[in-house]
Design an enzyme around this catalytic site. Structure first.
Site, mmCIF file in Angstrom:
data_model
loop_
_atom_site.group_PDB
_atom_site.id
_atom_site.type_symbol
_atom_site.label_atom_id
_atom_site.label_comp_id
_atom_site.label_asym_id
_atom_site.label_seq_id
_atom_site.Cartn_x
_atom_site.Cartn_y
_atom_site.Cartn_z
ATOM 1 N N LYS A 18 0.846 -1.190 0.000
ATOM 2 C CA LYS A 18 0.000 0.000 0.000
ATOM 3 C C LYS A 18 0.882 1.241 0.000
ATOM 4 O O LYS A 18 2.056 1.206 0.415
ATOM 5 C CB LYS A 18 -0.953 0.033 1.195
ATOM 6 N N ASP A 59 -2.536 -1.259 10.320
ATOM 7 C CA ASP A 59 -2.655 -1.342 8.861
ATOM 8 C C ASP A 59 -3.318 -2.627 8.386
ATOM 9 O O ASP A 59 -3.664 -2.743 7.208
ATOM 10 C CB ASP A 59 -1.268 -1.249 8.194
#
Length: 282
Positions: free
Chosen positions: A12, A137
């Site tokens: 990401k 996350d």
């Protein structure tokens, strides 16, 4: 022989990162857009008839009890009471300490894969809630979509963005997220804004000035990449990135990468390839 389930664990980028406060428990409140990429690690899972969990990796030093893959598998066993085990092989491509979410993504893929392989029947939301125990996350990788994130990163709103090509460059330095978030010079009072305001504003990373000051190679890489496109740091670094309209432009910049960097080119995606691969296995 148990069938092998092979799934990607994608990277990401934080397209922007605002630190909006610090909670009593020490965690930081933030706002960000998590942009998923079509590039990352790969994990291979085979069920075992006993509760044993075995991990192998192309980087042998990562096979420790602290590896988030094993932590995720143990957490799933404890939560569900499952007596099944697994042989897990991790092909590591993403750099450690790069701000790309590699360990969190590995953990998320492990939760998704073993839920399927062990036929546990947990929902994505239940898996995301479990993932939050492993790291802030993890939920975005479990949910599997590019998202506007708030809270500590667990409050997610899907966002459909143009699927740019990104050059990601990682200088040869390992940055501790804990070090940056504990640093007295980190700004912690950025005003919260709405998603509509985010999409209309210039993007920045509140951690970038501090990290650039502490790690000169990050500052140099940001400056180098600026020759090709606007550059920013992701997470607490060390990786930096720039968006390009086509792959050839990004590859041309990658060709001139500074000698102390490693890098790759990947496409931004709004939906995770992990979920598509998981659906194909069912």
């Amino acid at each position: 022989m148990s069938p092998t389930l092979s799934l990607p664990a994608v990277a990401k980028l934080n397209l922007f990162l605002h630190i909006t406060g610090r909670r009593a428990d020490g965690y930081h409140e933030l706002q960000s857009i998590f942009q998923l990429l079509d590039y990352g690690d790969t994990l291979h899972f085979s069920a075992l008839p006993t509760a044993e969990l075995r991990l192998s990796c192309n980087q042998a030093e990562l096979v420790t009890d602290d590896n988030l893959v094993l932590k995720a598998a143990h957490l799933l066993q404890r939560t569900t009471g499952s007596t099944q085990g697994a042989q897990i092989q991790l092909e590591k491509r993403l750099p450690m300490g790069g701000g790309l979410g590699g360990g969190s993504s590995d953990a998320a893929t492990t939760l998704l894969a073993l839920n399927q392989l062990w036929q546990l029947g947990l929902s994505q939301q239940q898996l995301a809630d479990l993932g939050l125990q492993l790291g802030a996350d993890v939920p975005v990788f479990v949910q599997g979509y590019t998202a506007f994130a708030e809270g500590v990163g667990e409050h997610l709103t899907p966002v459909a963005l143009p699927e740019h090509w990104y050059l990601v460059a990682t200088p040869d330095c390992h940055i501790s997220t804990k070090e940056i978030f504990q640093h007295p010079d980190l700004p912690r009072n950025t005003a919260k804004i709405s998603l509509e305001q985010v999409l209309e504003s210039e993007w920045r990373n509140d951690c970038e000035p501090l990290v650039s000051q502490l790690y000169p190679n990050v500052a140099f890489t940001l400056q180098w990449l600026l020759e090709y496109a606007p550059s920013r740091m992701t997470g607490t670094g060390a990786s930096v990135f720039a968006a390009f309209s086509d792959r050839m432009q990004a590859e041309a910049a990658l060709h001139n990468l500074p000698p102390f960097c490693r890098g790759f080119v990947a496409r931004g995606v709004n939906e995770s390839p992990t979920l598509a691969a998981l659906a194909a296995f069912r």
